[in-house]
Design a protein around this motif. Structure first.
Motif, PDB file in Angstrom:
ATOM      1  N   PRO A  70       9.054  28.609  28.016  1.00  0.00           N
ATOM      2  CA  PRO A  70       9.029  27.555  27.010  1.00  0.00           C
ATOM      3  C   PRO A  70       7.612  27.293  26.495  1.00  0.00           C
ATOM      4  N   THR A  71       7.539  26.919  25.247  1.00  0.00           N
ATOM      5  CA  THR A  71       6.267  26.501  24.661  1.00  0.00           C
ATOM      6  C   THR A  71       6.091  25.010  24.940  1.00  0.00           C
ATOM      7  N   LEU A  72       4.928  24.499  24.656  1.00  0.00           N
ATOM      8  CA  LEU A  72       4.695  23.069  24.817  1.00  0.00           C
ATOM      9  C   LEU A  72       5.650  22.273  23.933  1.00  0.00           C
ATOM     10  N   ASP A  73       5.879  22.753  22.711  1.00  0.00           N
ATOM     11  CA  ASP A  73       6.819  22.079  21.813  1.00  0.00           C
ATOM     12  C   ASP A  73       8.227  22.061  22.402  1.00  0.00           C
ATOM     13  N   ASP A  74       8.641  23.173  23.023  1.00  0.00           N
ATOM     14  CA  ASP A  74       9.962  23.230  23.663  1.00  0.00           C
ATOM     15  C   ASP A  74      10.078  22.167  24.753  1.00  0.00           C
ATOM     16  N   LEU A  75       9.052  22.044  25.564  1.00  0.00           N
ATOM     17  CA  LEU A  75       9.069  21.077  26.661  1.00  0.00           C
ATOM     18  C   LEU A  75       9.104  19.645  26.149  1.00  0.00           C
ATOM     19  N   VAL A  76       8.368  19.383  25.087  1.00  0.00           N
ATOM     20  CA  VAL A  76       8.372  18.040  24.489  1.00  0.00           C
ATOM     21  C   VAL A  76       9.762  17.729  23.935  1.00  0.00           C
ATOM     22  N   ARG A  77      10.360  18.690  23.221  1.00  0.00           N
ATOM     23  CA  ARG A  77      11.716  18.488  22.668  1.00  0.00           C
ATOM     24  C   ARG A  77      12.721  18.247  23.794  1.00  0.00           C
ATOM     25  N   GLU A  78      12.606  18.982  24.866  1.00  0.00           N
ATOM     26  CA  GLU A  78      13.525  18.822  25.998  1.00  0.00           C
ATOM     27  C   GLU A  78      13.389  17.421  26.590  1.00  0.00           C
ATOM     28  N   ARG A  79      12.191  16.932  26.672  1.00  0.00           N
ATOM     29  CA  ARG A  79      11.938  15.602  27.232  1.00  0.00           C
ATOM     30  C   ARG A  79      12.500  14.512  26.335  1.00  0.00           C
ATOM     31  N   GLU A  80      12.486  14.755  25.029  1.00  0.00           N
ATOM     32  CA  GLU A  80      12.959  13.770  24.064  1.00  0.00           C
ATOM     33  C   GLU A  80      14.465  13.812  23.872  1.00  0.00           C
ATOM     34  N   TRP A  81      15.128  14.842  24.372  1.00  0.00           N
ATOM     35  CA  TRP A  81      16.571  14.994  24.216  1.00  0.00           C
ATOM     36  C   TRP A  81      17.285  13.823  24.890  1.00  0.00           C
ATOM     37  N   PRO A  82      18.193  13.142  24.207  1.00  0.00           N
ATOM     38  CA  PRO A  82      18.887  11.999  24.808  1.00  0.00           C
ATOM     39  C   PRO A  82      19.718  12.437  26.008  1.00  0.00           C
ATOM     40  N   GLN A  83      19.623  11.675  27.063  1.00  0.00           N
ATOM     41  CA  GLN A  83      20.342  12.043  28.300  1.00  0.00           C
ATOM     42  C   GLN A  83      21.398  11.046  28.632  1.00  0.00           C
TER      43      GLN A  83
END
Length: 83
Positions: A70-83
């Motif tokens: 994953p790129t840094l952007d991927d990790l940020v998007r994953e963190r922001e994904w509603p859970q």
């Protein structure tokens, strides 16, 4: 993630929750020997439904994810994904 890695992760969950392999077997309907072999990485095939049942005991589910690093952007998007 490999079956062996899943087994190691599951063993940690089981131990953290204070359950024996026998208790897990009784709760999930998966044979205790299969649970032991899964956790130790000595099983080559367990079947998706059994692995899913085991993780469901601890409120976990299996979900597909990309194998690419994953790129840094991927990790940020994953963190922001509603859970």
């Amino acid at each position: 993630m490999t079956l062996q890695e899943l087994g190691t992760q599951f063993a940690g969950l089981r131990k953290a929750n204070g359950h024996s392999q026998q208790q897990v077997a009784a709760m999930s309907g998966v044979d205790r020997t299969a649970v032991s072999r899964f956790e130790s990485g000595r099983i080559t095939e367990l079947g998706f439904s059994k692995v899913e049942r085991l993780f469901a005991l601890y409120g976990m589910e299996l979900a597909p994810r990309s194998r690419k690093t994953p790129t840094l952007d991927d990790l940020v998007r994953e963190r922001e994904w509603p859970q």
